[in-house]
Scaffold this motif. Sequence first.
Motif, PDB file in Angstrom:
ATOM      1  N   SER A 161       1.052  -1.434  -0.089  1.00 30.89           N
ATOM      2  CA  SER A 161      -0.100  -0.243   0.036  1.00 30.89           C
ATOM      3  C   SER A 161       1.201   1.093   0.772  1.00 30.89           C
ATOM      4  CB  SER A 161      -1.020  -0.007   1.448  1.00 30.89           C
ATOM      5  OG  SER A 161      -1.298   1.285   1.647  1.00 30.89           O
ATOM      6  N   ASN A 186       1.457   4.247  -2.878  1.00 28.01           N
ATOM      7  CA  ASN A 186       1.786   5.626  -2.830  1.00 28.01           C
ATOM      8  C   ASN A 186       2.749   6.806  -2.924  1.00 28.01           C
ATOM      9  OD1 ASN A 186      -0.941   4.959  -1.241  1.00 28.01           O
ATOM     10  ND2 ASN A 186      -0.812   5.383   0.878  1.00 28.01           N
ATOM     11  N   ASN A 238      -1.727   8.780  -3.613  1.00 19.92           N
ATOM     12  CA  ASN A 238      -2.515   8.263  -2.213  1.00 19.92           C
ATOM     13  C   ASN A 238      -3.832   7.523  -2.666  1.00 19.92           C
ATOM     14  OD1 ASN A 238      -4.625   7.557  -0.364  1.00 19.92           O
ATOM     15  ND2 ASN A 238      -2.831   7.793   0.936  1.00 19.92           N
ATOM     16  N   TRP A 239      -3.706   6.069  -2.594  1.00 25.22           N
ATOM     17  CA  TRP A 239      -4.998   5.340  -4.083  1.00 25.22           C
ATOM     18  C   TRP A 239      -6.126   5.432  -3.313  1.00 25.22           C
ATOM     19  CZ3 TRP A 239      -7.142   0.839  -1.236  1.00 25.22           C
ATOM     20  CH2 TRP A 239      -6.463   0.723  -0.506  1.00 25.22           C
ATOM     21  N   GLN A 240      -6.415   5.148  -1.880  1.00 31.65           N
ATOM     22  CA  GLN A 240      -7.032   5.363  -1.311  1.00 31.65           C
ATOM     23  C   GLN A 240      -7.953   7.217  -1.378  1.00 31.65           C
ATOM     24  OE1 GLN A 240      -5.551   3.809   2.762  1.00 31.65           O
ATOM     25  NE2 GLN A 240      -7.734   3.378   3.058  1.00 31.65           N
ATOM     26  N   ASN A 241      -7.752   7.804  -1.876  1.00 29.43           N
ATOM     27  CA  ASN A 241      -7.562   9.170  -1.984  1.00 29.43           C
ATOM     28  C   ASN A 241      -8.030   9.525  -3.553  1.00 29.43           C
ATOM     29  OD1 ASN A 241      -8.457  10.440   0.670  1.00 29.43           O
ATOM     30  ND2 ASN A 241      -6.423  10.545   1.039  1.00 29.43           N
ATOM     31  N   TYR A 246     -10.538   5.623  -7.740  1.00 31.29           N
ATOM     32  CA  TYR A 246     -11.229   4.419  -6.681  1.00 31.29           C
ATOM     33  C   TYR A 246     -12.257   5.081  -6.219  1.00 31.29           C
ATOM     34  CZ  TYR A 246     -10.592   1.773  -2.533  1.00 31.29           C
ATOM     35  OH  TYR A 246     -10.507   0.949  -2.039  1.00 31.29           O
ATOM     36  N   LYS A 285     -15.814   2.199  -5.761  1.00 31.27           N
ATOM     37  CA  LYS A 285     -15.720   2.131  -4.706  1.00 31.27           C
ATOM     38  C   LYS A 285     -17.698   1.964  -4.749  1.00 31.27           C
ATOM     39  CE  LYS A 285     -14.058   1.620  -0.458  1.00 31.27           C
ATOM     40  NZ  LYS A 285     -13.678   1.781   0.201  1.00 31.27           N
ATOM     41  N   ASP A 340     -12.843  -2.434   1.199  1.00 31.61           N
ATOM     42  CA  ASP A 340     -13.060  -1.772   2.553  1.00 31.61           C
ATOM     43  C   ASP A 340     -12.256  -3.387   3.669  1.00 31.61           C
ATOM     44  OD1 ASP A 340     -14.982   0.101   2.279  1.00 31.61           O
ATOM     45  OD2 ASP A 340     -16.915  -0.632   2.536  1.00 31.61           O
ATOM     46  N   GLU A 392      -8.805  -2.165   3.351  1.00 32.27           N
ATOM     47  CA  GLU A 392      -8.235  -1.236   4.166  1.00 32.27           C
ATOM     48  C   GLU A 392      -8.514  -1.319   5.744  1.00 32.27           C
ATOM     49  OE1 GLU A 392     -10.946   2.135   2.674  1.00 32.27           O
ATOM     50  OE2 GLU A 392     -10.288   1.826   0.600  1.00 32.27           O
ATOM     51  N   ASN A 408      -1.518   3.205   7.701  1.00 32.51           N
ATOM     52  CA  ASN A 408      -1.046   4.613   6.950  1.00 32.51           C
ATOM     53  C   ASN A 408       0.355   5.274   7.198  1.00 32.51           C
ATOM     54  OD1 ASN A 408      -3.410   4.392   4.065  1.00 32.51           O
ATOM     55  ND2 ASN A 408      -4.285   5.439   5.487  1.00 32.51           N
TER      56      ASN A 408
END
Length: 349
Positions: free
Chosen positions: A286, A290, A295-298, A302, A306, A317, A320, A325
């Motif tokens: 992860s 990044n 940043n892949w979650q932001n 992406y 979802k 989910d 994550e 982080n």
Amino acid sequence: MAKVSIIIPSYNSEKYISNCLDSIFSQTHDDLEVVLVDDCSTDHSYDIMRSYEKREPRRLKLVRNPENKGAGASRNIGLDIADGKYIGFVDSDDYIDLDAVKKMHDSLEKTGVDIARISRRIVYKGHDVSFLGRKLDVREDGIIVPKQEIEYLTSDSPGVTNKMFRRELIGDAKFPEKLKWEDYPFSIPLMYKASGVVTAPNTNYNYNLNFSGTTVGDASKVSPRLLDIFTCSDIIRNEILTDTTDDKVKAQIDFLCIQNCLQRIRDIFYSNISLKEKRELINLISTLINKKYGNWQNNPLYIEYKKTRTFYRLRMDLIEQLIINDKYETLEVPELEQQVQKILTKKNH
């Protein structure tokens, strides 16, 4: 009727190779050659191939590697030998519908675009389980122009085996060798460069869900070549992106690289290693994503995925929840890669 070359890399496929070759030599398209590259098999595959060579001396070109080179190198050998106007790829444990070559060929001849594709039917013990794979996005006229619809590159399968390429498009392009997931950096730049991708109707590439095969058979294990996905993703970026590339294209290509690497995180999540090891590897990968692609979650794409894909959201989910982080944020890319490789070496010895 233009000549079509079908390239088949094969390694230890004695259970499947006859069905594969029968499906190709029975095609309704007449002007066809098969370039079969045996990658130093240790079972009876090569003997079976030799029997087909005797039966089809005009249409079968058989090569045997002196040592095991991998799928990428074997396909490259096939590309050097093939002389068709159009090039297709079939894996030795799969098979194609009897009209697949003709329908892809005819679609390319009719439209003049560079790539034809067909539906990818997933088969397990004779049963259609295609719901496990991606749905084919088909337009009314059957044609997608990737440069105009860049999101196509993340929605379509990056594999080469359900596609036929105009040889002029391929040019000098080669598969990267000694890398896992070598399809990606070959097919995606070609799809981006293509004048269009046409969908040939009502025919299938039949992918055998083979639990003893090189991909599915290792699904419960963590691949010792896990970092190859970053190498492949970097090749894609280097092939497509320039200083003048449109921001929308850059964003989509970065998301494509993120998606490729997130698939490996999902592989880790469903592997048979301990929860502690999963958490460590997932956090390392992860952070590596990044550092390399943002940043892949932001990532807006992406987040959109979802929102619109329920099953995807549920899987991500869960993943994550394992991510801390800031755990490896102080490490640079080479240090992160060293940490990953250390774990992989330990797990595979």
